[in-house]
Design a protein around this motif. Sequence first.
Motif, PDB file in Angstrom:
ATOM      1  N   MET A   1      47.483 -23.536-133.992  1.00  0.00           N
ATOM      2  CA  MET A   1      48.362 -23.397-132.813  1.00  0.00           C
ATOM      3  C   MET A   1      47.367 -22.604-131.909  1.00  0.00           C
ATOM      4  N   PHE A   2      47.375 -23.227-130.697  1.00  0.00           N
ATOM      5  CA  PHE A   2      46.591 -22.524-129.817  1.00  0.00           C
ATOM      6  C   PHE A   2      47.221 -22.429-128.348  1.00  0.00           C
ATOM      7  N   ALA A   3      46.996 -21.787-127.539  1.00  0.00           N
ATOM      8  CA  ALA A   3      47.317 -21.542-126.031  1.00  0.00           C
ATOM      9  C   ALA A   3      46.510 -22.644-125.123  1.00  0.00           C
ATOM     10  N   ASP A   4      46.932 -23.550-124.917  1.00  0.00           N
ATOM     11  CA  ASP A   4      46.304 -24.645-124.087  1.00  0.00           C
ATOM     12  C   ASP A   4      46.267 -24.457-122.688  1.00  0.00           C
ATOM     13  N   ALA A   5      45.393 -23.335-122.052  1.00  0.00           N
ATOM     14  CA  ALA A   5      45.394 -23.101-120.559  1.00  0.00           C
ATOM     15  C   ALA A   5      45.427 -24.270-119.765  1.00  0.00           C
ATOM     16  N   ASP A   6      44.352 -25.208-120.121  1.00  0.00           N
ATOM     17  CA  ASP A   6      44.387 -26.249-119.044  1.00  0.00           C
ATOM     18  C   ASP A   6      45.227 -27.286-119.120  1.00  0.00           C
ATOM     19  N   GLY A   7      45.966 -27.366-120.269  1.00  0.00           N
ATOM     20  CA  GLY A   7      47.026 -28.411-120.380  1.00  0.00           C
ATOM     21  C   GLY A   7      46.326 -29.957-120.909  1.00  0.00           C
ATOM     22  N   ASP A   8      45.195 -29.983-121.369  1.00  0.00           N
ATOM     23  CA  ASP A   8      44.600 -31.129-121.916  1.00  0.00           C
ATOM     24  C   ASP A   8      44.897 -31.647-123.246  1.00  0.00           C
ATOM     25  N   GLY A  14      37.262 -20.719-125.248  1.00  0.00           N
ATOM     26  CA  GLY A  14      37.863 -19.525-124.561  1.00  0.00           C
ATOM     27  C   GLY A  14      39.406 -19.773-124.694  1.00  0.00           C
ATOM     28  N   GLU A  15      39.828 -20.866-125.168  1.00  0.00           N
ATOM     29  CA  GLU A  15      41.480 -20.905-125.470  1.00  0.00           C
ATOM     30  C   GLU A  15      41.709 -20.257-126.672  1.00  0.00           C
ATOM     31  N   THR A  16      42.752 -19.489-126.594  1.00  0.00           N
ATOM     32  CA  THR A  16      43.124 -18.435-127.786  1.00  0.00           C
ATOM     33  C   THR A  16      43.680 -19.303-128.892  1.00  0.00           C
ATOM     34  N   VAL A  17      43.251 -19.091-130.011  1.00  0.00           N
ATOM     35  CA  VAL A  17      43.908 -19.456-131.369  1.00  0.00           C
ATOM     36  C   VAL A  17      44.771 -18.525-131.739  1.00  0.00           C
ATOM     37  N   ILE A  18      46.034 -18.929-131.955  1.00  0.00           N
ATOM     38  CA  ILE A  18      47.401 -18.186-132.077  1.00  0.00           C
ATOM     39  C   ILE A  18      47.390 -18.004-133.738  1.00  0.00           C
ATOM     40  N   GLN A  19      47.415 -19.002-134.437  1.00  0.00           N
ATOM     41  CA  GLN A  19      47.871 -19.123-135.812  1.00  0.00           C
ATOM     42  C   GLN A  19      47.081 -20.226-136.195  1.00  0.00           C
ATOM     43  N   VAL A  20      46.703 -20.102-137.674  1.00  0.00           N
ATOM     44  CA  VAL A  20      46.163 -21.263-138.331  1.00  0.00           C
ATOM     45  C   VAL A  20      46.930 -21.445-139.759  1.00  0.00           C
ATOM     46  N   ILE A  21      47.262 -22.744-140.120  1.00  0.00           N
ATOM     47  CA  ILE A  21      48.311 -22.813-141.225  1.00  0.00           C
ATOM     48  C   ILE A  21      47.638 -23.904-142.056  1.00  0.00           C
TER      49      ILE A  21
END
Length: 91
Positions: A1-8, A14-21
């Motif tokens: 899961m990551f924050a897709d700052a540029d929506g691509d 530079g886009e933050t990884v929130i969680q890895v499962i």
Amino acid sequence: MFADADGDRTRDDGETVIQVIAGFGEKHSVATTTRRRRLRFSPLGLSMGSNATFTVCDLGSRTPPKAVILSNTGRARFSDTRADGSPLACG
């Protein structure tokens, strides 16, 4: 899961990884009614896309299939049947 700052829809430097499962591995499979490969949520928590039923199957047939039903409001629920009440199918 990551924050897709540029929506691509791709994680860039530079886009933050929130969680890895960890995945299910070779003993399980997951299929969805809408063939979705990703889950996306808006900043408000809404599921971006259509409602979907994700069926989790034990390939060894030791455990009956289970479903995770995701609504557009972002609500997930577990079920022993598809959203319409029909049986879950694996394979």
